[in-house]
Design an enzyme around this catalytic site. Structure first.
Site, PDB file in Angstrom:
ATOM      1  N   GLU A  43       0.796  -1.243   0.000  1.00 45.76           N
ATOM      2  CA  GLU A  43       0.000   0.000   0.000  1.00 45.76           C
ATOM      3  C   GLU A  43       0.825   1.288   0.000  1.00 45.76           C
ATOM      4  O   GLU A  43       0.567   2.197   0.787  1.00 45.76           O
ATOM      5  CB  GLU A  43      -0.960  -0.001   1.201  1.00 45.76           C
ATOM      6  CG  GLU A  43      -1.899  -1.187   1.182  1.00 45.76           C
ATOM      7  CD  GLU A  43      -2.877  -1.212   2.357  1.00 45.76           C
ATOM      8  OE1 GLU A  43      -2.755  -0.377   3.266  1.00 45.76           O
ATOM      9  OE2 GLU A  43      -3.785  -2.069   2.345  1.00 45.76           O
ATOM     10  N   GLU A  86      -6.038 -10.803  -1.336  1.00 43.91           N
ATOM     11  CA  GLU A  86      -6.851 -10.619  -0.113  1.00 43.91           C
ATOM     12  C   GLU A  86      -8.330 -10.595  -0.465  1.00 43.91           C
ATOM     13  O   GLU A  86      -9.094  -9.767   0.045  1.00 43.91           O
ATOM     14  CB  GLU A  86      -6.460  -9.307   0.592  1.00 43.91           C
ATOM     15  CG  GLU A  86      -4.992  -9.207   0.919  1.00 43.91           C
ATOM     16  CD  GLU A  86      -4.597  -7.968   1.713  1.00 43.91           C
ATOM     17  OE1 GLU A  86      -5.484  -7.250   2.205  1.00 43.91           O
ATOM     18  OE2 GLU A  86      -3.385  -7.720   1.839  1.00 43.91           O
TER      19      GLU A  86
END
Ligand code: XIL
Length: 348
Positions: free
Chosen positions: A156, A262
């Site tokens: 991220e 995910e």
């Protein structure tokens, strides 16, 4: 008296809710979901739940063949003090994976979240920060070199507009912290598959383009990266499957292994449902089927695998994170297979 009544009612409601399940799913639990697939089928796992919940243990052991540590490898857990690593939980997960022949995807080495206080307060100069980064990455990778073959090296790092996030790492080390992380990771293990992992890469073309440009450029300068992890925390309402297909194509055309890292499919983003209708669960299954069908069409060499972010709806992070009921996974609150599971068996 009134208060007592309220508490009792609350407890009853809780019990009632946790006993609800998606009825009449069209299939029974298969021997092993993963045996149907040409690529690994993974799940995020909390080692402590393997100890406390038998259904959690059984489903994890029987259905999935790749494991991502959901939290226990994050900085705050595994490296809580400057000169102290805490290995017990991760070691127990490695043991479980050895017993059941599962591969492990290391998640995650460098991230701006779940950092311990000592890192947030660390006051060294740039070279001290470089050593900190290197020590963290290499100590963990070297310990698990025999057991972990792939890693989310950086997680991220991008904003939604495609600029680099102003994380503590960027503040202390500049933009180059990302390539430093990949270099240190490569040095620790020349054979491991190294990933960059992020969310909204399927829904936000600006972010995706920026990520691809950044890592293409890094690769061109000889710094290695093997793949991109698309977290894919998606919902029934977005993004459109065609946009997802396009993002898969783009990332693999640029030569990256693609890990759906995910996956969960939220149903209750508008917070209106106490419990979804049968129709919503079927829609969820259908959407999952389409995502996987698109993934299956990719060139095999780029299919690194699909990982679900949690075992059952009772385990999803979305409930705490968004403070709403949510039902995004393959198994219901009681660990019974949902329509999404049946659909996955069909399309794999
Ligand atoms: C989540 C975990 O599932 C939660 O238990 C924890 O409280 C917060 O982190 N992106 C990631 C994951 O890369 O590590 C996050 O996991 C979910 C979002």
């Amino acid at each position: 008296m009134q208060r007592r009544y309220f508490v009792q009612l609350f407890i009853l409601l809780l019990l009632f809710n946790s006993c609800k399940k998606e009825n009449n799913t069209s299939c029974a639990l298969n021997d092993a979901l993963y045996s149907k697939a040409d690529y690994p089928i993974g799940v995020a796992v909390e080692p402590y739940k393997l100890i406390f919940s038998t259904p959690y243990y059984n489903i994890t052991a029987s259905q999935f063949n790749r494991i991502s540590p959901e939290n226990c490898m994050k900085f705050e857990y595994i490296h809580p003090n400057q000169n102290q690593y805490y290995w017990d939980e991760m070691d127990s997960l490695v043991q479980f994976c050895k017993t059941y022949s599962k591969s492990i995807h290391g998640h995650t080495l460098i991230w701006h979240k779940q950092l311990p206080e000592w890192v947030l307060n660390f006051s060294g100069d740039e070279s001290a920060w470089e050593s900190l980064l290197k020590d963290h990455i290499q100590t963990i990778m070297l310990r698990y070199k025999q057991n972990i073959y792939s890693w989310d090296v950086v997680n991220e790092a991008f904003n939604e507009d495609g600029t680099l996030r102003n994380s503590i790492w960027r503040t202390k080390l500049g933009d180059r912290y990302i390539e430093l992380a990949f270099q240190y990771a490569r040095e620790a293990d020349p054979n491991a598959k190294l990933f960059y992992n992020d969310y909204n890469l399927e829904s936000n073309p600006n972010k995706r383009t920026a990520v691809l440009q950044y890592f293409d450029n890094m690769k061109n300068r000889g710094i290695e990266i093997d793949g991109i992890g698309m977290q894919m925390h998606v919902s029934l309402y977005s993004p459109d499957v065609n946009d997802i297909a396009l993002s898969f194509q783009e990332i693999t055309e640029h030569g990256y292994l693609l890990h759906i890292s995910e996956l969960d499919i939220a149903i209750n983003i508008y917070k209106k449902l106490e419990y979804p209708s049968k129709e919503k669960f079927l829609q969820q299954a259908d959407y999952l089927g389409k995502i996987v069908a698109n993934y299956n069409q990719l060139n095999k060499q780029y299919q690194f695998g699909i990982t679900f972010w949690g075992v059952s709806d009772a385990d999803t992070w979305l409930v705490n994170f968004y403070n709403r009921p949510e039902y995004p996974l393959l198994f219901d609150n009681l660990y019974a297979p949902k329509s999404a599971y049946c659909k996955l068996l069909d399309v794999l």
